[in-house]
Design an enzyme around this catalytic site. Structure first.
Site: not given
Ligand code: 2HA
Ligand code: ZN
Length: 279
Positions: A116, A139, A141, A169, A210
């Site tokens: 990414e 990034h 999840h 908050e 995602h």
């Molecule tokens: O790096 O989460 O979206 C792995 C991920 C890609």
């Molecule tokens: Zn990811």
């Protein structure tokens, strides 16, 4: 000159990825983080003369030429980074041409930046235009927020208002709200472009089904931003588990009162003018 592995940057990034893993937001090789460093910061630990190798990138990053990023590696597990930082992260400098990076430290088994990385660099470009102190793209999840992307309409206003209403908050930490893009294939320049476009207005962009892309001045601040979003998402999920019937909530007037108390301007598209605010 101290070795770069002993720098606070490596330690903080390893600590952050460890926390992301322990929070359950980065299973297996999920997630990626990049931290911009200044030339002086790199000079003090790694030096800026020695290039280990060049790595091509599939994006024209010439706008960021000469900038340094400590970035997590493609395919690497966040749970391992604290033990193997020199293998699982790398310090890179964007080349003048912008189509490759100079590896200055790390990725010592032949590794490369996250898949990414183009999306990170596109987001860095937009966030730097907003605020030169912005250094981090993260990034991950976050489970409850991702779950909400299956049950709520994929609209920035709906997500922002729902999250604001879950905890006082929230509007204080993200008064601009949360940006939402459509579901797209990860690891592509297209999702990177869409994300960076939203980063013009938001520091948190939801990738439906995602995860999130988040931006900030420091690792701690960016982590805290995601933590606050996810806390509200957890409260939302828990309400649904309790039957989903809401008897009382944080009202628009309460949201205005919070903004007034903390001297913040909420996104006017998501919270109408303050006629109901307490004077
Ligand atoms: O790096 O989460 O979206 C792995 C991920 C890609
Ligand atoms: Zn990811």
């Amino acid at each position: 000159m101290t070795d770069f592995i002993d720098s606070p940057y490596v330690k903080n990034l390893a600590k952050t990825t460890e926390n992301l893993y322990r929070h359950g937001w980065d299973e297996r090789n999920g997630g990626n983080v990049s931290l911009r460093l200044t030339k002086d910061e790199v000079e003090a630990y790694a030096g800026t003369d020695k290039v280990l190798r060049q790595i091509t990138i599939k994006f024209d990053a010439s706008e960021l030429a000469g900038k340094y990023y400590l970035v997590t590696g493609t395919g690497r597990y966040f749970k391992n980074m604290i033990e193997y930082p020199e293998r699982d992260m790398g310090l890179v400098r964007i080349s003048e041409a912008g189509n490759s990076v100079d590896l200055m430290w790390g990725f010592n088994d032949g590794g490369e930046p996250t898949s990414e990385f183009p999306a990170h660099l596109m987001s860095h470009i937009e966030r730097l235009k907003k605020n030169p102190n912005q250094r981090v793209i993260m990034h991950c999840h976050p489970t409850n927020l991702v779950a909400m992307s299956f049950t709520l309409p994929l609209e920035s206003k709906v997500f922002s208002r729902t999250l604001w209403q879950m905890h006082p908050e929230s509007i204080v930490v993200f008064p601009e709200g949360v940006g939402v893009i459509p579901y797209m294939c990860p690891g592509t320049n297209e999702i990177g472009e869409k994300t960076a476009n939203k980063m013009q207005d938001y520091r948190v962009v939801l990738w439906p089904h995602h995860g999130v892309f988040a931006a900030g001045d420091s690792l701690d601040e960016t982590y805290g931003l995601v933590e606050t979003v996810e806390k509200s998402a957890l409260i939302y999920t828990t309400i649904q588990a309790q039957g989903g019937k809401i008897l009382q909530s944080i009202t628009d007037k309460d949201l205005h009162d919070l903004c007034k108390r903390f001297d913040l301007t909420p996104n006017p598209e998501f919270l109408s003018a303050a006629e109901t605010a307490t004077v």
